[in-house]
Design a protein around this motif. Structure first.
Motif, PDB file in Angstrom:
ATOM      1  N   ARG A 117       0.781  -1.235   0.000  1.00 17.76           N
ATOM      2  CA  ARG A 117       0.000   0.000   0.000  1.00 17.76           C
ATOM      3  C   ARG A 117       0.815   1.289   0.000  1.00 17.76           C
ATOM      4  O   ARG A 117       0.286   2.335  -0.271  1.00 17.76           O
ATOM      5  N   GLY A 118       2.099   1.257   0.309  1.00 15.09           N
ATOM      6  CA  GLY A 118       2.842   2.486   0.547  1.00 15.09           C
ATOM      7  C   GLY A 118       3.282   3.255  -0.684  1.00 15.09           C
ATOM      8  O   GLY A 118       3.659   4.409  -0.575  1.00 15.09           O
ATOM      9  N   ASP A 119       3.255   2.644  -1.870  1.00 11.04           N
ATOM     10  CA  ASP A 119       3.716   3.305  -3.086  1.00 11.04           C
ATOM     11  C   ASP A 119       2.528   3.558  -4.019  1.00 11.04           C
ATOM     12  O   ASP A 119       1.489   2.906  -3.915  1.00 11.04           O
ATOM     13  N   GLU A 120       2.730   4.483  -4.957  1.00 13.11           N
ATOM     14  CA  GLU A 120       1.718   4.703  -5.978  1.00 13.11           C
ATOM     15  C   GLU A 120       1.548   3.412  -6.774  1.00 13.11           C
ATOM     16  O   GLU A 120       2.500   2.650  -6.954  1.00 13.11           O
ATOM     17  N   THR A 121       0.347   3.184  -7.279  1.00 13.99           N
ATOM     18  CA  THR A 121       0.078   1.989  -8.068  1.00 13.99           C
ATOM     19  C   THR A 121       0.969   1.965  -9.307  1.00 13.99           C
ATOM     20  O   THR A 121       1.028   2.930 -10.056  1.00 13.99           O
ATOM     21  N   GLY A 122       1.682   0.851  -9.482  1.00 12.13           N
ATOM     22  CA  GLY A 122       2.551   0.679 -10.638  1.00 12.13           C
ATOM     23  C   GLY A 122       3.911   1.326 -10.501  1.00 12.13           C
ATOM     24  O   GLY A 122       4.725   1.256 -11.419  1.00 12.13           O
ATOM     25  N   VAL A 123       4.180   1.949  -9.360  1.00  6.13           N
ATOM     26  CA  VAL A 123       5.466   2.609  -9.121  1.00  6.13           C
ATOM     27  C   VAL A 123       6.286   1.739  -8.162  1.00  6.13           C
ATOM     28  O   VAL A 123       5.791   1.279  -7.143  1.00  6.13           O
ATOM     29  N   TYR A 124       7.544   1.518  -8.520  1.00  8.20           N
ATOM     30  CA  TYR A 124       8.444   0.687  -7.726  1.00  8.20           C
ATOM     31  C   TYR A 124       9.179   1.559  -6.716  1.00  8.20           C
ATOM     32  O   TYR A 124      10.291   2.028  -6.943  1.00  8.20           O
ATOM     33  N   GLY A 125       8.516   1.806  -5.575  1.00  6.74           N
ATOM     34  CA  GLY A 125       9.080   2.595  -4.496  1.00  6.74           C
ATOM     35  C   GLY A 125       9.596   1.707  -3.377  1.00  6.74           C
ATOM     36  O   GLY A 125       9.682   0.484  -3.519  1.00  6.74           O
ATOM     37  N   ASP A 126       9.913   2.317  -2.244  1.00  6.36           N
ATOM     38  CA  ASP A 126      10.523   1.599  -1.127  1.00  6.36           C
ATOM     39  C   ASP A 126       9.694   0.411  -0.635  1.00  6.36           C
ATOM     40  O   ASP A 126      10.229  -0.676  -0.412  1.00  6.36           O
ATOM     41  N   ASP A 127       8.384   0.592  -0.445  1.00  9.24           N
ATOM     42  CA  ASP A 127       7.560  -0.490   0.090  1.00  9.24           C
ATOM     43  C   ASP A 127       7.492  -1.675  -0.870  1.00  9.24           C
ATOM     44  O   ASP A 127       7.615  -2.830  -0.464  1.00  9.24           O
ATOM     45  N   THR A 128       7.314  -1.382  -2.153  1.00 10.24           N
ATOM     46  CA  THR A 128       7.259  -2.448  -3.153  1.00 10.24           C
ATOM     47  C   THR A 128       8.613  -3.128  -3.268  1.00 10.24           C
ATOM     48  O   THR A 128       8.706  -4.352  -3.336  1.00 10.24           O
ATOM     49  N   ARG A 129       9.682  -2.331  -3.248  1.00  9.23           N
ATOM     50  CA  ARG A 129      11.041  -2.875  -3.349  1.00  9.23           C
ATOM     51  C   ARG A 129      11.334  -3.835  -2.183  1.00  9.23           C
ATOM     52  O   ARG A 129      11.822  -4.948  -2.388  1.00  9.23           O
ATOM     53  N   HIS A 130      11.036  -3.410  -0.955  1.00  9.64           N
ATOM     54  CA  HIS A 130      11.325  -4.260   0.210  1.00  9.64           C
ATOM     55  C   HIS A 130      10.564  -5.578   0.122  1.00  9.64           C
ATOM     56  O   HIS A 130      11.122  -6.645   0.400  1.00  9.64           O
ATOM     57  N   ASP A 131       9.308  -5.538  -0.291  1.00 12.42           N
ATOM     58  CA  ASP A 131       8.509  -6.758  -0.382  1.00 12.42           C
ATOM     59  C   ASP A 131       9.028  -7.675  -1.488  1.00 12.42           C
ATOM     60  O   ASP A 131       9.174  -8.883  -1.283  1.00 12.42           O
ATOM     61  N   LEU A 132       9.308  -7.113  -2.671  1.00 16.48           N
ATOM     62  CA  LEU A 132       9.802  -7.930  -3.780  1.00 16.48           C
ATOM     63  C   LEU A 132      11.170  -8.527  -3.451  1.00 16.48           C
ATOM     64  O   LEU A 132      11.419  -9.703  -3.720  1.00 16.48           O
ATOM     65  N   GLU A 133      12.061  -7.739  -2.850  1.00 20.78           N
ATOM     66  CA  GLU A 133      13.376  -8.260  -2.505  1.00 20.78           C
ATOM     67  C   GLU A 133      13.302  -9.351  -1.449  1.00 20.78           C
ATOM     68  O   GLU A 133      14.096 -10.285  -1.450  1.00 20.78           O
ATOM     69  N   ALA A 134      12.316  -9.260  -0.540  1.00 19.22           N
ATOM     70  CA  ALA A 134      12.142 -10.304   0.472  1.00 19.22           C
ATOM     71  C   ALA A 134      11.650 -11.619  -0.146  1.00 19.22           C
ATOM     72  O   ALA A 134      11.897 -12.685   0.404  1.00 19.22           O
ATOM     73  N   ARG A 135      10.978 -11.536  -1.283  1.00 21.47           N
ATOM     74  CA  ARG A 135      10.411 -12.722  -1.930  1.00 21.47           C
ATOM     75  C   ARG A 135      11.312 -13.319  -3.007  1.00 21.47           C
ATOM     76  O   ARG A 135      11.027 -14.401  -3.518  1.00 21.47           O
ATOM     77  N   THR A 136      12.376 -12.616  -3.388  1.00 21.02           N
ATOM     78  CA  THR A 136      13.234 -13.080  -4.491  1.00 21.02           C
ATOM     79  C   THR A 136      14.707 -12.938  -4.112  1.00 21.02           C
ATOM     80  O   THR A 136      15.055 -12.210  -3.206  1.00 21.02           O
ATOM     81  N   THR A 137      15.545 -13.623  -4.886  1.00 18.57           N
ATOM     82  CA  THR A 137      16.980 -13.482  -4.718  1.00 18.57           C
ATOM     83  C   THR A 137      17.481 -12.468  -5.736  1.00 18.57           C
ATOM     84  O   THR A 137      16.805 -12.194  -6.728  1.00 18.57           O
ATOM     85  N   PRO A 138      18.673 -11.923  -5.524  1.00 15.00           N
ATOM     86  CA  PRO A 138      19.198 -10.968  -6.512  1.00 15.00           C
ATOM     87  C   PRO A 138      19.271 -11.597  -7.901  1.00 15.00           C
ATOM     88  O   PRO A 138      19.502 -12.803  -8.036  1.00 15.00           O
ATOM     89  N   ALA A 139      19.085 -10.768  -8.913  1.00 12.60           N
ATOM     90  CA  ALA A 139      19.123 -11.260 -10.298  1.00 12.60           C
ATOM     91  C   ALA A 139      20.527 -11.749 -10.645  1.00 12.60           C
ATOM     92  O   ALA A 139      21.506 -11.128 -10.259  1.00 12.60           O
ATOM     93  N   ALA A 140      20.567 -12.840 -11.363  1.00 10.79           N
ATOM     94  CA  ALA A 140      21.855 -13.358 -11.826  1.00 10.79           C
ATOM     95  C   ALA A 140      22.307 -12.513 -13.001  1.00 10.79           C
ATOM     96  O   ALA A 140      21.505 -12.103 -13.829  1.00 10.79           O
ATOM     97  N   GLY A 141      23.617 -12.238 -13.064  1.00  5.83           N
ATOM     98  CA  GLY A 141      24.215 -11.414 -14.097  1.00  5.83           C
ATOM     99  C   GLY A 141      23.721 -11.669 -15.432  1.00  5.83           C
ATOM    100  O   GLY A 141      23.341 -11.087 -16.280  1.00  5.83           O
TER     101      GLY A 141
END
Length: 141
Positions: A117-141
């Motif tokens: 809920r913390g970011d504008e819809t469709g915008v990758y802000g801090d709240d969306t980033r923290h949730d996505l990073e918690a669910r995934t591993t860093p991208a492979a090169g």
């Protein structure tokens, strides 16, 4: 119940289901007039917004490092790769580093499905980033 009553009930149910589905799809599509209505307009001669959509000298309300439609680069590639790891959010999405309408819709879908809920819809802000990073591993090169 007889045939005409059942038929009317089925039609009524179908109409309600179509309305709910239409509303849901409309909420996920980028670029609608309602979304543009709450964006400030820039009068002639006013400072132009930076590529991230934030006027010069102002902090982004969604946090530093926010990504949105129109942005490009390695950070967008990282976002695209992470979204591809979430089932059914960005199916067949590109990893070309361009934050386009398809990526905006995928970010909005991720936000909706995971209750962010913390970011504008469709915008990758801090709240969306923290949730996505918690669910995934860093991208492979």
């Amino acid at each position: 119940m007889d045939g005409p009553v059942l038929r009317r009930a089925a039609i009524g149910t179908a109409v309600v289901a179509a309305a709910v589905l239409g509303f849901t799809v409309a909420m996920l599509l980028p670029g609608d007039d309602a979304a543009r209505a709450d964006r400030p307009t820039t009068p002639a001669g006013a400072p132009v917004e930076a590529a991230d959509g934030v006027p010069p000298g102002e902090a982004d309300p969604d946090g530093a490092g926010t990504l949105r439609e129109g942005d490009s680069g390695p950070a967008v590639v990282e976002l695209q790769k992470r979204l591809l790891r979430i089932p059914d959010v960005y199916v067949g999405g590109s990893t070309d580093g361009t934050y386009d309408a398809v990526l905006t819709a995928a970010v909005a879908r991720f936000q909706l499905w995971y209750g962010i809920r913390g970011d504008e819809t469709g915008v990758y802000g801090d709240d969306t980033r923290h949730d996505l990073e918690a669910r995934t591993t860093p991208a492979a090169g």
